[in-house]
Design an enzyme around this catalytic site. Structure first.
Site, PDB file in Angstrom:
ATOM      1  N   GLN A 234       1.922  -6.140  -3.160  1.00  0.00           N
ATOM      2  CA  GLN A 234       2.371  -6.237  -1.771  1.00  0.00           C
ATOM      3  C   GLN A 234       3.650  -5.403  -1.589  1.00  0.00           C
ATOM      4  O   GLN A 234       3.810  -4.403  -2.257  1.00  0.00           O
ATOM      5  CB  GLN A 234       2.595  -7.704  -1.338  1.00  0.00           C
TER       6      GLN A 234
ATOM      7  N   ASP B  37       0.804  -1.222   0.000  1.00  0.00           N
ATOM      8  CA  ASP B  37       0.000   0.000   0.000  1.00  0.00           C
ATOM      9  C   ASP B  37       0.836   1.271   0.000  1.00  0.00           C
ATOM     10  O   ASP B  37       0.429   2.297   0.567  1.00  0.00           O
ATOM     11  CB  ASP B  37      -0.983   0.008   1.199  1.00  0.00           C
TER      12      ASP B  37
ATOM     13  N   LYS C 212       1.770   2.061  -5.149  1.00  0.00           N
ATOM     14  CA  LYS C 212       2.300   1.482  -6.392  1.00  0.00           C
ATOM     15  C   LYS C 212       1.365   1.755  -7.571  1.00  0.00           C
ATOM     16  O   LYS C 212       1.808   2.105  -8.661  1.00  0.00           O
ATOM     17  CB  LYS C 212       2.491  -0.045  -6.232  1.00  0.00           C
TER      18      LYS C 212
ATOM     19  N   GLY D  23      -4.605  -4.336  -3.736  1.00  0.00           N
ATOM     20  CA  GLY D  23      -5.597  -3.312  -4.064  1.00  0.00           C
ATOM     21  C   GLY D  23      -4.817  -2.078  -4.458  1.00  0.00           C
ATOM     22  O   GLY D  23      -4.157  -1.472  -3.617  1.00  0.00           O
ATOM     23  N   HIS D  24      -4.817  -1.762  -5.739  1.00  0.00           N
ATOM     24  CA  HIS D  24      -4.000  -0.658  -6.249  1.00  0.00           C
ATOM     25  C   HIS D  24      -4.905   0.476  -6.710  1.00  0.00           C
ATOM     26  O   HIS D  24      -5.753   0.288  -7.580  1.00  0.00           O
ATOM     27  CB  HIS D  24      -3.109  -1.149  -7.393  1.00  0.00           C
TER      28      HIS D  24
HETATM   29  P1  GDP Z   1      -0.806   0.292  -3.574  1.00  0.00           P
HETATM   30  O1  GDP Z   1      -1.404  -0.985  -3.071  1.00  0.00           O
HETATM   31  O2  GDP Z   1       0.663   0.364  -3.328  1.00  0.00           O
HETATM   32  O3  GDP Z   1      -1.158   0.588  -4.986  1.00  0.00           O
HETATM   33  O4  GDP Z   1      -1.445   1.439  -2.681  1.00  0.00           O
HETATM   34  P2  GDP Z   1      -3.000   1.590  -2.282  1.00  0.00           P
HETATM   35  O5  GDP Z   1      -3.753   2.051  -3.462  1.00  0.00           O
HETATM   36  O6  GDP Z   1      -3.480   0.385  -1.569  1.00  0.00           O
HETATM   37  O7  GDP Z   1      -2.897   2.704  -1.172  1.00  0.00           O
HETATM   38  C1  GDP Z   1      -2.358   3.974  -1.424  1.00  0.00           C
HETATM   39  C2  GDP Z   1      -3.421   5.029  -1.112  1.00  0.00           C
HETATM   40  O8  GDP Z   1      -2.808   6.298  -1.049  1.00  0.00           O
HETATM   41  C3  GDP Z   1      -4.486   5.138  -2.167  1.00  0.00           C
HETATM   42  O9  GDP Z   1      -5.692   5.524  -1.564  1.00  0.00           O
HETATM   43  C4  GDP Z   1      -3.966   6.257  -3.065  1.00  0.00           C
HETATM   44  O10 GDP Z   1      -5.008   6.946  -3.776  1.00  0.00           O
HETATM   45  C5  GDP Z   1      -3.330   7.156  -2.058  1.00  0.00           C
HETATM   46  N1  GDP Z   1      -2.171   7.937  -2.512  1.00  0.00           N
HETATM   47  C6  GDP Z   1      -1.188   7.568  -3.367  1.00  0.00           C
HETATM   48  N2  GDP Z   1      -0.245   8.544  -3.438  1.00  0.00           N
HETATM   49  C7  GDP Z   1      -0.661   9.534  -2.627  1.00  0.00           C
HETATM   50  C8  GDP Z   1      -0.099  10.796  -2.237  1.00  0.00           C
HETATM   51  O11 GDP Z   1       0.979  11.195  -2.651  1.00  0.00           O
HETATM   52  N3  GDP Z   1      -0.817  11.544  -1.338  1.00  0.00           N
HETATM   53  C9  GDP Z   1      -2.016  11.126  -0.825  1.00  0.00           C
HETATM   54  N4  GDP Z   1      -2.629  11.916   0.040  1.00  0.00           N
HETATM   55  N5  GDP Z   1      -2.558   9.942  -1.172  1.00  0.00           N
HETATM   56  C10 GDP Z   1      -1.893   9.162  -2.042  1.00  0.00           C
HETATM   57  P1  IMO Z   2      -0.935  -4.224  -2.195  1.00  0.00           P
HETATM   58  O1  IMO Z   2      -0.496  -4.795  -3.520  1.00  0.00           O
HETATM   59  C1  IMO Z   2      -0.964  -4.614   2.132  1.00  0.00           C
HETATM   60  C2  IMO Z   2      -1.026  -8.677   3.753  1.00  0.00           C
HETATM   61  C3  IMO Z   2      -2.281  -9.115   4.481  1.00  0.00           C
HETATM   62  C4  IMO Z   2      -1.678 -10.050   5.510  1.00  0.00           C
HETATM   63  C5  IMO Z   2      -0.573 -10.746   4.721  1.00  0.00           C
HETATM   64  C6  IMO Z   2      -0.969 -12.095   4.141  1.00  0.00           C
HETATM   65  O2  IMO Z   2      -2.229  -3.517  -2.254  1.00  0.00           O
HETATM   66  O3  IMO Z   2       0.158  -3.446  -1.574  1.00  0.00           O
HETATM   67  P2  IMO Z   2      -2.516 -12.838   2.093  1.00  0.00           P
HETATM   68  O4  IMO Z   2      -3.973 -12.586   1.851  1.00  0.00           O
HETATM   69  O5  IMO Z   2      -1.620 -12.299   1.041  1.00  0.00           O
HETATM   70  O6  IMO Z   2      -2.212 -14.253   2.434  1.00  0.00           O
HETATM   71  O7  IMO Z   2      -2.201 -11.996   3.457  1.00  0.00           O
HETATM   72  O8  IMO Z   2      -0.239  -9.862   3.658  1.00  0.00           O
HETATM   73  N1  IMO Z   2      -1.235  -8.186   2.387  1.00  0.00           N
HETATM   74  C7  IMO Z   2      -1.180  -6.888   2.039  1.00  0.00           C
HETATM   75  N2  IMO Z   2      -1.005  -5.792   2.795  1.00  0.00           N
HETATM   76  N3  IMO Z   2      -1.072  -4.507   0.804  1.00  0.00           N
HETATM   77  C8  IMO Z   2      -1.225  -5.594   0.020  1.00  0.00           C
HETATM   78  O9  IMO Z   2      -1.209  -5.541  -1.325  1.00  0.00           O
HETATM   79  C9  IMO Z   2      -1.318  -6.857   0.643  1.00  0.00           C
HETATM   80  N4  IMO Z   2      -1.498  -8.123   0.191  1.00  0.00           N
HETATM   81  C10 IMO Z   2      -1.422  -8.924   1.267  1.00  0.00           C
HETATM   82  O10 IMO Z   2      -2.934  -8.035   5.074  1.00  0.00           O
HETATM   83  O11 IMO Z   2      -1.076  -9.312   6.537  1.00  0.00           O
HETATM   84 MG    MG Z   3      -2.925  -1.643  -1.802  1.00  0.00          MG
END
Ligand code: GDP
Ligand code: IMO
Ligand code: MG
Length: 429
Positions: A224, A13, A16, A40-41
Site C-alpha cells: 500500500q 501502486d 514498489k 499487487g506488486h
Molecule cells: P506497486 O503496488 O507499488 O508494486 O505497483 P504496481 O505494480 O501495482 O503498479 C505499478 C505499475 O507501473 C506496474 O504495472 C509496473 O510494471 C509499472 N511500472 C513500474 N515502474 C515503471 C516505470 O518507471 N515506467 C512505466 N511505464 N511503468 C512502470
Molecule cells: P499496493 O501494495 C493501491 C486501497 C483500496 C481501498 C483501500 C482499502 O499494490 O500498492 P483494503 O482492501 O485494503 O481494505 O482497501 O486501500 N488499497 C490499495 N490501493 N494499492 C494497494 O496495494 C492497495 N491496497 C489497498 O483500493 O481504497
Molecule cells: Mg500495486
C-alpha cells in the site's frame, strides 16, 4: 550491512514491486511486514511480467523471502502464487519462503463481511479490494483471529473456527441478510491448506535476528502507501494496517536499530484506486492521457486508477512519517509528451495557504492545489541510463522534486522493466 525499508509515499501502486525486485539483487532476505493480498506488486523481467500479492518481490532474484507476523494471509491465494511461481521455474519451497507463525489467516467470513459491508454502504463505500483485509485485522485487534500457529494443531483450529463462526454467522445472517458459512466446509478446506503450508511456518523474529547477526542484508517490502496508513492516511479511506516504515520492525519482530535507511517510492504523478480524497486528481484529457500511457489499472482488482499531478504536500508528509533517507521516482517516462507538467506544492483553503495535509477530510474537500508549472519534454527516455542524459526539462523536474521534498533522489525508473532504471545511489551497496 544496511537493512533498508521500501515504502510507498502516495496511495499505493507507486512501483514498489519493481524497485524491490531490482534492489533484491544485493539483499539476502526480502521481508513483507504488513498488508495482505490487497497488494499487487508488478515485476517485469526480460519482458515477462509477474504480479505478486503475498510472496515478497525478492523471489525472482532467488532470495530468501519472509511473510511477517504483520500480514493477513489468504492461504488459498498464497498457495496459488507459490504454484504459479513454481511453474515458472522459481523455487518457492519452504527453504526459500518462510511464514510467521503469528501471521493471521484470512478466513472466508472475512471476505464475506468485507463485501457485505461495502455493498451496504452504497455510495459511501471505501472501495476496498474485497479481500477480507479489514475484517481480518479487526479480529486480530479484538483477539479472535486465527493465526498460522493455530493451523498446526487440528483440534485447536477446529474449536476456534466453530466458536468464531457462531458469532460471524449471526452477524452475516441477521445484519446483512447474507448467506451463512458452514464450519465443516471451512475446517476441511483449511486442513488441506495446512498440509501444504505448515512446513513454511516458523518463528520469523528469531530467524531474522540470527540472519542479521550473521551480517545478512534485509530488504523490507512495504505494501500500500503512506496515505493508506490506518493512523496517518486519509482515514477512513485507508487500509487496515500501518503502512509506514516504523511498522517494518513490529511486522516481523526486530528492533529499530536494525533499520539503516528508508526509501520512499514516488510515482512521478499521483494515482489512487478506490474512494477517498485526492486533491490533485485530474478529470480532463491530461488525466486520461496519463492513465492510458501509464496503463493505470489496479494490479489486484483491475480497477481503473484515478490519476492526477504530483502532490508534494503528500510526499513531504511521507518524508516525515517514514523518515525517508532517499526517494525513488518511478514512471518518469509516462510524463513524456506533456507540454506542461504541474506540481502541487501547497493547498489553498478558502484563501489560506496550507503546506501540510489536513486531517479533517471536510477541509481537504475544500482544498485547491497550488501548482507550479514546469516545461515538459517529448523524448522517449526509456533507454536512458544516466541522469545527465535525460532531457533538460526532465532533469529540471527531478531537481524541483528534490527541492520541494528536501530529499535526494536515489533511483529513477524510466520503464517497467528491471533494467529500465537509473541508479544514482544504491543504498544496499
Ligand atoms: P506497486 O503496488 O507499488 O508494486 O505497483 P504496481 O505494480 O501495482 O503498479 C505499478 C505499475 O507501473 C506496474 O504495472 C509496473 O510494471 C509499472 N511500472 C513500474 N515502474 C515503471 C516505470 O518507471 N515506467 C512505466 N511505464 N511503468 C512502470
Ligand atoms: P499496493 O501494495 C493501491 C486501497 C483500496 C481501498 C483501500 C482499502 O499494490 O500498492 P483494503 O482492501 O485494503 O481494505 O482497501 O486501500 N488499497 C490499495 N490501493 N494499492 C494497494 O496495494 C492497495 N491496497 C489497498 O483500493 O481504497
Ligand atoms: Mg500495486
Amino acid at each position: 550491512m544496511p537493512n533498508i525499508v521500501i515504502i510507498g509515499t502516495q496511495w499505493g501502486d507507486e512501483g514498489k514491486g519493481k524497485i524491490v525486485d531490482l534492489l533484491a539483487e544485493n539483499a539476502d532476505i526480502v521481508a513483507r511486514f504488513q498488508g495482505g493480498n490487497n497488494a499487487g506488486h508488478t515485476m517485469v523481467v526480460e519482458g515477462q511480467k509477474f504480479i505478486s500479492h503475498l510472496v515478497p518481490s525478492g523471489i525472482l532474484q532467488g532470495k530468501h523471502c519472509v511473510i511477517g507476523n504483520g500480514l493477513v494471509v489468504d492461504p488459498a491465494v498464497l498457495l496459488k502464487e507459490i504454484d504459479y511461481l513454481a511453474e515458472k521455474g522459481i523455487n518457492t519451497g519452504p527453504d526459500k519462503l518462510k511464514i510467521s507463525e503469528k501471521a493471521h489467516l484470512i478466513m472466508p467470513y472475512h471476505k464475506a463481511i468485507d463485501n457485505a459491508r461495502e455493498q451496504k454502504k452504497g455510495d459511501n463505500k471505501i472501495g476496498t479490494t474485497g479481500r477480507g483485509i479489514g475484517p481480518c485485522y479487526e479480529d486480530k485487534a479484538t483477539r479472535r483471529g486465527v493465526r498460522f500457529v493455530d493451523l498446526i494443531d487440528e483440534t485447536v483450529f477446529d474449536e476456534r473456527v466453530r466458536t468464531i463462526l457462531d458469532e460471524k454467522n449471526f452477524y452475516l445472517k441477521q445484519y446483512f441478510n447474507a448467506p451463512t458459512i458452514d464450519p465443516d466446509q471451512v475446517i476441511d478446506e483449511y486442513k488441506r491448506y495446512a498440509e501444504r503450508l505448515v512446513p513454511y511456518v516458523t518463528n520469523v523474529s528469531v530467524e531474522l535476528d540470527q540472519a542479521i547477526h550473521k551480517g545478512e542484508q534485509v530488504l523490507f517490502e512495504g505494501a500500500q502507501g503512506t496515505h493508506l496508513d490506518i493512523d496517518h492516511g486519509t482515514y477512513p479511506f485507508v487500509t487496515s494496517s500501518n503502512t509506514v516504515s516504523a511498522n517494518a520492525c513490529s511486522g516481523v519482530g526486530i528492533g529499530p536499530r536494525h533499520i539503516h535507511g528508508v526509501l520512499g517510492i514516488v510515482k512521478a504523478y499521483t494515482t489512487r484506486v478506490g474512494a477517498g480524497p485526492f486533491p490533485t486528481e485530474l478529470f480532463d484529457a491530461v488525466g486520461d492521457a496519463i492513465q492510458e500511457k501509464g496503463a493505470e489499472f489496479g494490479a489486484t482488482t483491475g480497477r481503473r486508477r484515478r490519476c492526477g499531478w504530483l502532490d508534494t504536500v503528500i510526499v513531504r508528509n511521507a518524508v516525515r512519517l517514514n523518515g525517508l533517507t532517499g526517494l525513488v521516482i518511478t514512471k518518469l517516462d509516462v510524463l513524456g509528451g506533456q507540454e506542461v507538467i504541474k506540481v502541487c506544492n501547497a493547498y489553498d483553503y478558502k484563501g489560506e495557504t496550507l503546506s501540510e495535509f489536513p486531517t479533517d477530510l471536510k477541509i481537504v474537500a475544500d482544498c485547491k492545489p497550488v501548482y507550479e508549472s514546469l516545461p515538459g519534454w517529448d523524448e522517449d527516455i526509456r533507454d536512458i541510463r544516466r541522469r545527465e542524459d535525460l532531457p533538460e526539462n526532465a532533469r529540471r523536474y527531478l531537481a524541483r522534486v528534490e527541492e520541494l521534498t528536501e530529499t535526494p533522489i536515489d533511483i529513477i525508473s524510466v520503464g517497467p522493466g528491471r533494467q529500465e532504471t537509473i541508479v544514482l545511489n544504491n543504498p544496499l551497496t
